[in-house]
Motif scaffolding. Sequence first.
Motif, PDB file in Angstrom:
ATOM      1  N   ALA A 167     -34.044 -28.317 -23.818  1.00 13.42           N
ATOM      2  CA  ALA A 167     -33.395 -28.298 -25.144  1.00 13.42           C
ATOM      3  C   ALA A 167     -34.268 -28.352 -26.065  1.00 13.42           C
ATOM      4  O   ALA A 167     -34.221 -27.750 -27.100  1.00 13.42           O
ATOM      5  CB  ALA A 167     -32.514 -29.612 -25.262  1.00 13.42           C
ATOM      6  N   ALA A 168     -35.468 -29.270 -26.095  1.00 19.24           N
ATOM      7  CA  ALA A 168     -36.518 -29.022 -26.999  1.00 19.24           C
ATOM      8  C   ALA A 168     -37.207 -27.703 -27.209  1.00 19.24           C
ATOM      9  O   ALA A 168     -37.254 -27.582 -28.388  1.00 19.24           O
ATOM     10  CB  ALA A 168     -37.436 -30.174 -26.799  1.00 19.24           C
ATOM     11  N   SER A 169     -37.210 -27.147 -26.046  1.00 16.13           N
ATOM     12  CA  SER A 169     -38.030 -25.677 -26.283  1.00 16.13           C
ATOM     13  C   SER A 169     -37.277 -24.811 -26.923  1.00 16.13           C
ATOM     14  O   SER A 169     -37.357 -24.082 -27.864  1.00 16.13           O
ATOM     15  CB  SER A 169     -38.076 -25.308 -24.895  1.00 16.13           C
ATOM     16  OG  SER A 169     -38.985 -25.947 -24.165  1.00 16.13           O
ATOM     17  N   GLN A 178     -41.640 -24.993 -34.666  1.00 17.08           N
ATOM     18  CA  GLN A 178     -42.278 -26.270 -35.446  1.00 17.08           C
ATOM     19  C   GLN A 178     -41.814 -27.248 -34.816  1.00 17.08           C
ATOM     20  O   GLN A 178     -40.761 -27.276 -34.457  1.00 17.08           O
ATOM     21  CB  GLN A 178     -41.900 -26.209 -36.906  1.00 17.08           C
ATOM     22  CG  GLN A 178     -42.713 -25.010 -37.856  1.00 17.08           C
ATOM     23  CD  GLN A 178     -44.410 -25.230 -37.617  1.00 17.08           C
ATOM     24  OE1 GLN A 178     -44.840 -26.425 -37.674  1.00 17.08           O
ATOM     25  NE2 GLN A 178     -45.250 -24.055 -37.657  1.00 17.08           N
ATOM     26  N   PRO A 179     -42.398 -28.552 -34.639  1.00 15.25           N
ATOM     27  CA  PRO A 179     -43.868 -28.608 -34.968  1.00 15.25           C
ATOM     28  C   PRO A 179     -44.741 -27.758 -34.115  1.00 15.25           C
ATOM     29  O   PRO A 179     -44.548 -27.185 -33.164  1.00 15.25           O
ATOM     30  CB  PRO A 179     -43.935 -30.093 -34.676  1.00 15.25           C
ATOM     31  CG  PRO A 179     -43.075 -30.471 -33.537  1.00 15.25           C
ATOM     32  CD  PRO A 179     -41.989 -29.553 -34.058  1.00 15.25           C
ATOM     33  N   PRO A 180     -46.149 -27.593 -34.314  1.00 18.23           N
ATOM     34  CA  PRO A 180     -47.034 -27.123 -33.515  1.00 18.23           C
ATOM     35  C   PRO A 180     -47.010 -27.237 -31.939  1.00 18.23           C
ATOM     36  O   PRO A 180     -46.374 -28.490 -31.830  1.00 18.23           O
ATOM     37  CB  PRO A 180     -48.420 -27.453 -34.232  1.00 18.23           C
ATOM     38  CG  PRO A 180     -48.179 -27.982 -35.431  1.00 18.23           C
ATOM     39  CD  PRO A 180     -46.511 -28.350 -35.435  1.00 18.23           C
ATOM     40  N   LEU A 181     -47.218 -26.361 -31.354  1.00 22.40           N
ATOM     41  CA  LEU A 181     -46.975 -26.433 -29.758  1.00 22.40           C
ATOM     42  C   LEU A 181     -47.703 -27.812 -29.342  1.00 22.40           C
ATOM     43  O   LEU A 181     -47.003 -28.512 -28.479  1.00 22.40           O
ATOM     44  CB  LEU A 181     -47.550 -25.244 -29.062  1.00 22.40           C
ATOM     45  CG  LEU A 181     -47.473 -25.162 -27.511  1.00 22.40           C
ATOM     46  CD1 LEU A 181     -47.110 -23.640 -27.293  1.00 22.40           C
ATOM     47  CD2 LEU A 181     -48.416 -25.840 -26.906  1.00 22.40           C
ATOM     48  N   ASP A 186     -47.229 -33.206 -26.582  1.00 25.49           N
ATOM     49  CA  ASP A 186     -47.483 -34.677 -26.570  1.00 25.49           C
ATOM     50  C   ASP A 186     -46.134 -35.666 -26.758  1.00 25.49           C
ATOM     51  O   ASP A 186     -46.067 -36.493 -26.152  1.00 25.49           O
ATOM     52  CB  ASP A 186     -48.498 -35.067 -27.783  1.00 25.49           C
ATOM     53  CG  ASP A 186     -49.983 -34.484 -27.645  1.00 25.49           C
ATOM     54  OD1 ASP A 186     -50.142 -34.168 -26.495  1.00 25.49           O
ATOM     55  OD2 ASP A 186     -50.669 -34.538 -28.746  1.00 25.49           O
ATOM     56  N   TRP A 187     -45.389 -35.169 -27.499  1.00 26.42           N
ATOM     57  CA  TRP A 187     -44.172 -35.731 -27.724  1.00 26.42           C
ATOM     58  C   TRP A 187     -43.299 -35.909 -26.542  1.00 26.42           C
ATOM     59  O   TRP A 187     -42.666 -36.860 -25.958  1.00 26.42           O
ATOM     60  CB  TRP A 187     -43.303 -35.267 -28.861  1.00 26.42           C
ATOM     61  CG  TRP A 187     -41.946 -36.119 -28.977  1.00 26.42           C
ATOM     62  CD1 TRP A 187     -41.633 -37.168 -29.647  1.00 26.42           C
ATOM     63  CD2 TRP A 187     -40.728 -35.403 -28.760  1.00 26.42           C
ATOM     64  NE1 TRP A 187     -40.267 -37.468 -29.881  1.00 26.42           N
ATOM     65  CE2 TRP A 187     -39.777 -36.246 -28.963  1.00 26.42           C
ATOM     66  CE3 TRP A 187     -40.172 -34.229 -28.143  1.00 26.42           C
ATOM     67  CZ2 TRP A 187     -38.450 -36.228 -28.998  1.00 26.42           C
ATOM     68  CZ3 TRP A 187     -38.935 -34.028 -27.802  1.00 26.42           C
ATOM     69  CH2 TRP A 187     -38.050 -35.184 -28.403  1.00 26.42           C
ATOM     70  N   LEU A 188     -43.127 -34.603 -25.761  1.00 34.04           N
ATOM     71  CA  LEU A 188     -42.505 -34.566 -24.606  1.00 34.04           C
ATOM     72  C   LEU A 188     -43.128 -35.334 -23.192  1.00 34.04           C
ATOM     73  O   LEU A 188     -42.542 -36.013 -22.575  1.00 34.04           O
ATOM     74  CB  LEU A 188     -42.693 -33.161 -24.064  1.00 34.04           C
ATOM     75  CG  LEU A 188     -41.628 -32.236 -24.842  1.00 34.04           C
ATOM     76  CD1 LEU A 188     -41.673 -30.681 -24.559  1.00 34.04           C
ATOM     77  CD2 LEU A 188     -40.258 -32.574 -24.816  1.00 34.04           C
ATOM     78  N   VAL A 189     -44.772 -35.595 -23.308  1.00 32.27           N
ATOM     79  CA  VAL A 189     -45.366 -36.255 -22.261  1.00 32.27           C
ATOM     80  C   VAL A 189     -44.778 -37.949 -22.744  1.00 32.27           C
ATOM     81  O   VAL A 189     -44.530 -38.729 -21.802  1.00 32.27           O
ATOM     82  CB  VAL A 189     -46.696 -36.494 -22.651  1.00 32.27           C
ATOM     83  CG1 VAL A 189     -47.394 -37.489 -21.819  1.00 32.27           C
ATOM     84  CG2 VAL A 189     -47.380 -34.920 -22.133  1.00 32.27           C
TER      85      VAL A 189
END
Length: 241
Positions: A167-169, A178-181, A186-189
């Motif tokens: 979903a985030a992808s 956006q935001p940068p990859l 890092d947010w997904l981790v």
Amino acid sequence: MTSPAATPAYRRLSVEERRTQLLGAALSLFAHRAPEDVSLDDVAEAAGVSRPLVYRYFPGGKQQLYEAALRSAADELELCFAEAQSGPLTQRLTRVLDRYLTFVDEHDAGFSALLQGGSMAETSRTTAIVDEVRRAAAEQILVHLEVAEPGPRLRMMVRTWIAAVEAASLIWLDEDKQPPLAELRDWLVDHLVALLTVTAATDEQTAAAVRGALAHESAEGAAGVLARRVIPVVSGAGHLL
């Protein structure tokens, strides 16, 4: 005048080489356009061959070609999750997500069409291919958590995270990447660490996996950074204890 020695000799492609060439051309087109927007003429032109030649290798037409291209892309996507079982879990996840999000970035329109469904080319076979990738991803996460026989809560949590990554992808693509990859990665981790922590509060199997994973993390790593960011946020909730 060009001498005969300077003219490269023509070489007929083998059956497998020609099929690989056609799949490569199709993948390039499907990566940036929805399946219904790609014709066999487009594939033939991209590969520099005739339309009848495409039919010779894919007599089922565009649907067969699309499913073969999807199978090839799924194999590539599954490789994104292959990671050695060494080092802190968050470092492994970072490398996995770097590969996964790079794939998403390079196959933007095709990735969206594939996961959002509704394509004219979508069938039970294409859906099964996508589900196979999801299962492979979940299995790899459980391997890195060192859990051979996950219970229902841990299994559900991992599948929830896989769904959240998808979903985030899609949202990331919709938001002009956006935001940068690196920030998304890092947010997904952090998201997985948070889900594991919450699930561990009520599931001993997950708690054991979390304890084992955290034992290999460092204060400078992703888990340590997340802890230092979260503690100030929740420090004012002491009255809940």
